[in-house]
Design a protein around this motif. Structure first.
Motif, PDB file in Angstrom:
ATOM      1  N   SER A 298      -0.698  12.984  -1.324  1.00 19.32           N
ATOM      2  CA  SER A 298       0.916  12.645  -1.735  1.00 19.32           C
ATOM      3  C   SER A 298       0.588  13.348  -3.692  1.00 19.32           C
ATOM      4  O   SER A 298       0.661  12.536  -4.354  1.00 19.32           O
ATOM      5  CB  SER A 298       1.763  12.016  -1.774  1.00 19.32           C
ATOM      6  OG  SER A 298       2.906  12.704  -3.001  1.00 19.32           O
TER       7      SER A 298
ATOM      8  N   VAL B 282       0.616  -0.672  -0.382  1.00 19.78           N
ATOM      9  CA  VAL B 282       0.164  -0.645  -0.183  1.00 19.78           C
ATOM     10  C   VAL B 282       1.278   1.540   0.620  1.00 19.78           C
ATOM     11  O   VAL B 282       0.813   1.431   0.722  1.00 19.78           O
ATOM     12  CB  VAL B 282      -0.823   0.146   1.299  1.00 19.78           C
ATOM     13  CG1 VAL B 282      -2.149   1.461   1.702  1.00 19.78           C
ATOM     14  CG2 VAL B 282      -2.197  -1.627   1.004  1.00 19.78           C
ATOM     15  N   TYR B 283       1.138   2.078  -0.724  1.00 25.65           N
ATOM     16  CA  TYR B 283       2.227   3.211  -1.461  1.00 25.65           C
ATOM     17  C   TYR B 283       3.402   2.812  -0.623  1.00 25.65           C
ATOM     18  O   TYR B 283       4.531   3.472  -0.046  1.00 25.65           O
ATOM     19  CB  TYR B 283       1.386   4.006  -0.301  1.00 25.65           C
ATOM     20  CG  TYR B 283       0.082   4.620  -0.593  1.00 25.65           C
ATOM     21  CD1 TYR B 283      -0.741   4.895  -1.540  1.00 25.65           C
ATOM     22  CD2 TYR B 283      -1.119   4.664   0.101  1.00 25.65           C
ATOM     23  CE1 TYR B 283      -1.643   5.164  -2.437  1.00 25.65           C
ATOM     24  CE2 TYR B 283      -2.197   4.857  -0.410  1.00 25.65           C
ATOM     25  CZ  TYR B 283      -2.763   5.375  -1.480  1.00 25.65           C
ATOM     26  OH  TYR B 283      -3.893   5.297  -1.759  1.00 25.65           O
ATOM     27  N   GLY B 284       4.116   1.578  -0.840  1.00 21.91           N
ATOM     28  CA  GLY B 284       4.965   0.735  -0.448  1.00 21.91           C
ATOM     29  C   GLY B 284       5.441   0.701  -1.542  1.00 21.91           C
ATOM     30  O   GLY B 284       5.736   0.532  -2.884  1.00 21.91           O
TER      31      GLY B 284
ATOM     32  N   LEU C 126      -6.449  14.455 -10.086  1.00 20.51           N
ATOM     33  CA  LEU C 126      -7.017  13.304  -9.653  1.00 20.51           C
ATOM     34  C   LEU C 126      -7.790  12.831  -8.524  1.00 20.51           C
ATOM     35  O   LEU C 126      -8.258  12.356  -8.153  1.00 20.51           O
ATOM     36  CB  LEU C 126      -6.285  12.270 -10.570  1.00 20.51           C
ATOM     37  CG  LEU C 126      -6.184  10.653 -10.600  1.00 20.51           C
ATOM     38  CD1 LEU C 126      -7.978  10.810 -11.373  1.00 20.51           C
ATOM     39  CD2 LEU C 126      -5.730   9.682 -11.014  1.00 20.51           C
TER      40      LEU C 126
ATOM     41  N   LYS D 123     -11.019  14.494  -8.199  1.00 19.50           N
ATOM     42  CA  LYS D 123     -12.178  14.090  -9.003  1.00 19.50           C
ATOM     43  C   LYS D 123     -12.303  12.727  -7.463  1.00 19.50           C
ATOM     44  O   LYS D 123     -13.208  12.715  -6.915  1.00 19.50           O
ATOM     45  CB  LYS D 123     -11.230  13.223  -9.622  1.00 19.50           C
ATOM     46  CG  LYS D 123     -12.487  12.458 -10.473  1.00 19.50           C
ATOM     47  CD  LYS D 123     -12.183  12.203 -11.673  1.00 19.50           C
ATOM     48  CE  LYS D 123     -11.564  10.945 -12.026  1.00 19.50           C
ATOM     49  NZ  LYS D 123     -11.660  10.202 -13.368  1.00 19.50           N
ATOM     50  N   ARG D 124     -11.453  12.034  -7.306  1.00 17.71           N
ATOM     51  CA  ARG D 124     -11.719  10.598  -6.147  1.00 17.71           C
ATOM     52  C   ARG D 124     -11.338  10.890  -4.520  1.00 17.71           C
ATOM     53  O   ARG D 124     -12.725  10.612  -4.592  1.00 17.71           O
ATOM     54  CB  ARG D 124      -9.768   9.985  -5.818  1.00 17.71           C
ATOM     55  CG  ARG D 124      -9.609   8.885  -7.290  1.00 17.71           C
ATOM     56  CD  ARG D 124      -8.653   8.077  -6.828  1.00 17.71           C
ATOM     57  NE  ARG D 124      -8.288   7.806  -8.064  1.00 17.71           N
ATOM     58  CZ  ARG D 124      -6.756   6.951  -8.850  1.00 17.71           C
ATOM     59  NH1 ARG D 124      -5.750   7.030  -7.440  1.00 17.71           N
ATOM     60  NH2 ARG D 124      -6.697   6.215  -9.836  1.00 17.71           N
TER      61      ARG D 124
ATOM     62  N   LEU E 129       3.808  11.767  -7.343  1.00 12.69           N
ATOM     63  CA  LEU E 129       3.421  11.230  -8.687  1.00 12.69           C
ATOM     64  C   LEU E 129       2.295  10.507  -9.099  1.00 12.69           C
ATOM     65  O   LEU E 129       1.564  10.376 -10.144  1.00 12.69           O
ATOM     66  CB  LEU E 129       3.913   9.807  -8.194  1.00 12.69           C
ATOM     67  CG  LEU E 129       5.064   9.396  -7.388  1.00 12.69           C
ATOM     68  CD1 LEU E 129       5.042   8.272  -6.587  1.00 12.69           C
ATOM     69  CD2 LEU E 129       6.408   9.239  -8.523  1.00 12.69           C
ATOM     70  N   THR E 130       1.124  11.705  -8.439  1.00 11.82           N
ATOM     71  CA  THR E 130      -0.360  11.854  -8.869  1.00 11.82           C
ATOM     72  C   THR E 130      -0.382  12.971  -9.203  1.00 11.82           C
ATOM     73  O   THR E 130      -0.559  14.262  -8.382  1.00 11.82           O
ATOM     74  CB  THR E 130      -0.926  11.314  -7.862  1.00 11.82           C
ATOM     75  OG1 THR E 130      -0.819   9.727  -7.416  1.00 11.82           O
ATOM     76  CG2 THR E 130      -2.779  11.066  -8.231  1.00 11.82           C
TER      77      THR E 130
ATOM     78  N   THR F  57      -9.146   4.228   0.154  1.00 14.07           N
ATOM     79  CA  THR F  57      -7.311   4.376   0.621  1.00 14.07           C
ATOM     80  C   THR F  57      -7.055   5.437  -0.435  1.00 14.07           C
ATOM     81  O   THR F  57      -7.162   4.722  -1.381  1.00 14.07           O
ATOM     82  CB  THR F  57      -6.901   3.149   1.164  1.00 14.07           C
ATOM     83  OG1 THR F  57      -7.283   2.228   1.549  1.00 14.07           O
ATOM     84  CG2 THR F  57      -5.349   3.414   1.377  1.00 14.07           C
ATOM     85  N   ILE F  58      -6.746   6.835   0.016  1.00 13.33           N
ATOM     86  CA  ILE F  58      -6.591   7.486  -0.802  1.00 13.33           C
ATOM     87  C   ILE F  58      -5.358   8.096   0.156  1.00 13.33           C
ATOM     88  O   ILE F  58      -5.082   8.864   1.111  1.00 13.33           O
ATOM     89  CB  ILE F  58      -7.512   8.717  -0.902  1.00 13.33           C
ATOM     90  CG1 ILE F  58      -7.220   9.650  -2.529  1.00 13.33           C
ATOM     91  CG2 ILE F  58      -8.441   9.446  -0.159  1.00 13.33           C
ATOM     92  CD1 ILE F  58      -8.581   9.912  -2.839  1.00 13.33           C
ATOM     93  N   SER F  59      -4.196   9.035  -1.258  1.00 15.76           N
ATOM     94  CA  SER F  59      -3.235   9.372  -0.122  1.00 15.76           C
ATOM     95  C   SER F  59      -2.684  11.111  -0.973  1.00 15.76           C
ATOM     96  O   SER F  59      -3.770  10.833  -2.228  1.00 15.76           O
ATOM     97  CB  SER F  59      -1.550   8.973  -0.684  1.00 15.76           C
ATOM     98  OG  SER F  59      -0.590   9.445  -1.368  1.00 15.76           O
TER      99      SER F  59
ATOM    100  N   GLY G 255       5.134  -2.636  -5.237  1.00 15.55           N
ATOM    101  CA  GLY G 255       5.068  -2.249  -7.413  1.00 15.55           C
ATOM    102  C   GLY G 255       6.384  -1.969  -7.563  1.00 15.55           C
ATOM    103  O   GLY G 255       6.580  -2.061  -8.327  1.00 15.55           O
ATOM    104  N   ILE G 256       6.640  -0.261  -7.262  1.00 15.22           N
ATOM    105  CA  ILE G 256       8.449  -0.370  -7.746  1.00 15.22           C
ATOM    106  C   ILE G 256       9.297  -1.459  -7.939  1.00 15.22           C
ATOM    107  O   ILE G 256       9.630  -1.564  -9.576  1.00 15.22           O
ATOM    108  CB  ILE G 256       8.912   1.140  -7.448  1.00 15.22           C
ATOM    109  CG1 ILE G 256      10.244   1.951  -7.971  1.00 15.22           C
ATOM    110  CG2 ILE G 256       9.243   0.545  -5.456  1.00 15.22           C
ATOM    111  CD1 ILE G 256       9.199   1.832  -9.353  1.00 15.22           C
TER     112      ILE G 256
ATOM    113  N   ASN H 219      -0.373  10.163   3.961  1.00 12.67           N
ATOM    114  CA  ASN H 219      -0.122  11.131   3.481  1.00 12.67           C
ATOM    115  C   ASN H 219      -0.659  12.972   2.953  1.00 12.67           C
ATOM    116  O   ASN H 219      -1.219  14.022   2.319  1.00 12.67           O
ATOM    117  CB  ASN H 219       0.602  11.071   2.170  1.00 12.67           C
ATOM    118  CG  ASN H 219       1.305  10.234   2.031  1.00 12.67           C
ATOM    119  OD1 ASN H 219       1.850   9.985   2.098  1.00 12.67           O
ATOM    120  ND2 ASN H 219       1.251   8.846   0.712  1.00 12.67           N
TER     121      ASN H 219
END
Lengths: 241, 241
Positions: B133, B83-85, B141, B144-145, B136-137, B129-131, B88-89, B160
């Protein structure tokens, strides 16, 4: 004292140290029999009260009575007890006694995060957690939420996608997904996440109904950027590399 | 072999057995220095590479190189690495080598669930669940979310919420919350969830900006049914009792 304990997704392995400590401190363990059974190695010498599904209120009454009688109670709840688990109803039942009985919530790893780990990295961006169970929630509200989750291009984690009484719900939800999202959007299906009999499949909205989806399944639907690579489901966060 | 390890919200206490085992197996530990520091007792005799913020790609390159050289790498990531960790990368960087390098994601308890446990039971119903930050986004958006999350009457967990470069974001988000939700909707603010210096406050949308919100804060905004009782934040699931 009541510890409401999230026991994590599977057996002991994914439980936190704190959860194990709380179980060790408890005089009495209360829980749904499936979850009690998953942690049976930890509670060998304890008084155990395991009750079946839909007996949530009875479990909390039992826990409260024991706590009022001075016992340390461990109310166990699979995954995270704070996500569609026992934390809420326990607080509600205990409301008149919150001055007298101490309650501590011990969080656990919830199914969405467990399933995500087995799928790769689908939850790397904003996501929605939604349950398709309409035992306690109006179906219209569930559909409404699903539509807004699609409009916001959230990743969507679906709890309780199907049970004996509710076999059509996932079909209706797929219709909504098809209406708002590309039919090739990746969908992860994880049965028995992080248990011995775990099964992981990655498919698309188009094909998802050709896979077994049951009560022990977590379904994760990607956002517009989610892709599949080497049988892993990845939602990029946006790093340049 | 690369283990991507969610180390949970605080120190060792809320880490899973599996995460501790993975750390023990690792020859090299890689991570952001704050998280590496939180688990320093577990990694005393290990080779450690700790890098600062925004060095995510460098950390993954380092992990990949070591794994390709036959080392077992533990790439640690606070909360749940999924989760935002780092999950992924790490998969994205390793893409060309996924046939050669084995990767396993070990999930952890994410901040939202940790903060929720300290607040009571705010996440007992569908949530987002929303960040905030926007490194990168696109900010549009995020807004909107947030609007769709409000329209769907989801509980909203905000990661964040503020940093040095982005002090105005939480103000803008509060304007959106005020537009769609009752100003008396409960808001939980948890700083340093499940760490030694944890601070928990329960307030409302109206009053939320009068409380300290920093980089180590989780903000949880209730749905239309969420209420406060004995300084706990409870979102009912709908049981009759």
């Amino acid at each position: 004292m009541i510890y409401i304990i999230g026991t994590g997704p599977g057996a002991d392995e994914h439980m936190s140290i704190k959860a194990i400590e709380a179980i060790n401190k408890a005089d009495v363990i209360v829980g749904y029999k499936t979850y009690v059974n998953l942690i049976k190695n930890l509670i060998k010498d304890k008084e155990v009260c395991s009750l079946g599904m839909r007996k949530e209120v009875d479990r909390c009454m039992f826990a409260l009575e024991n706590a009022l009688n001075g016992k340390v109670v461990g109310l166990v709840s699979g995954g995270d007890c704070g996500v569609y688990g026992m934390a809420g109803i326990m607080y509600e039942i205990a409301k008149p006694y919150l001055g007298k009985v101490k309650i501590e919530v011990v969080p656990g790893i919830t199914s969405a995060n467990a399933a995500a780990a087995s799928l790769g990295a689908p939850l790397m961006h904003d996501y929605v957690t939604i349950s398709l169970s309409d035992l306690l929630t109006d179906w219209q509200l569930i559909e409404k939420r699903m539509k807004y989750a699609c409009k916001g291009d959230f990743v969507i984690t679906i709890y309780n996608p199907k049970s004996h009484g509710r076999v059509e719900h996932i079909n209706k939800i797929r219709d909504i997904l098809l209406e708002y999202k590309d039919k090739n959007t990746p969908v992860g299906i994880v049965r028995n996440a992080k248990r011995d009999n775990e099964e992981v499949e990655i498919t698309t909205i188009d094909e998802m109904l050709n896979h077994e989806i049951n009560m022990s399944t977590m379904v994760i639907v990607g956002n517009s950027k989610t892709y599949i690579c080497h049988k892993k489901m990845i939602t990029p966060r946006g790093y340049n590399y």
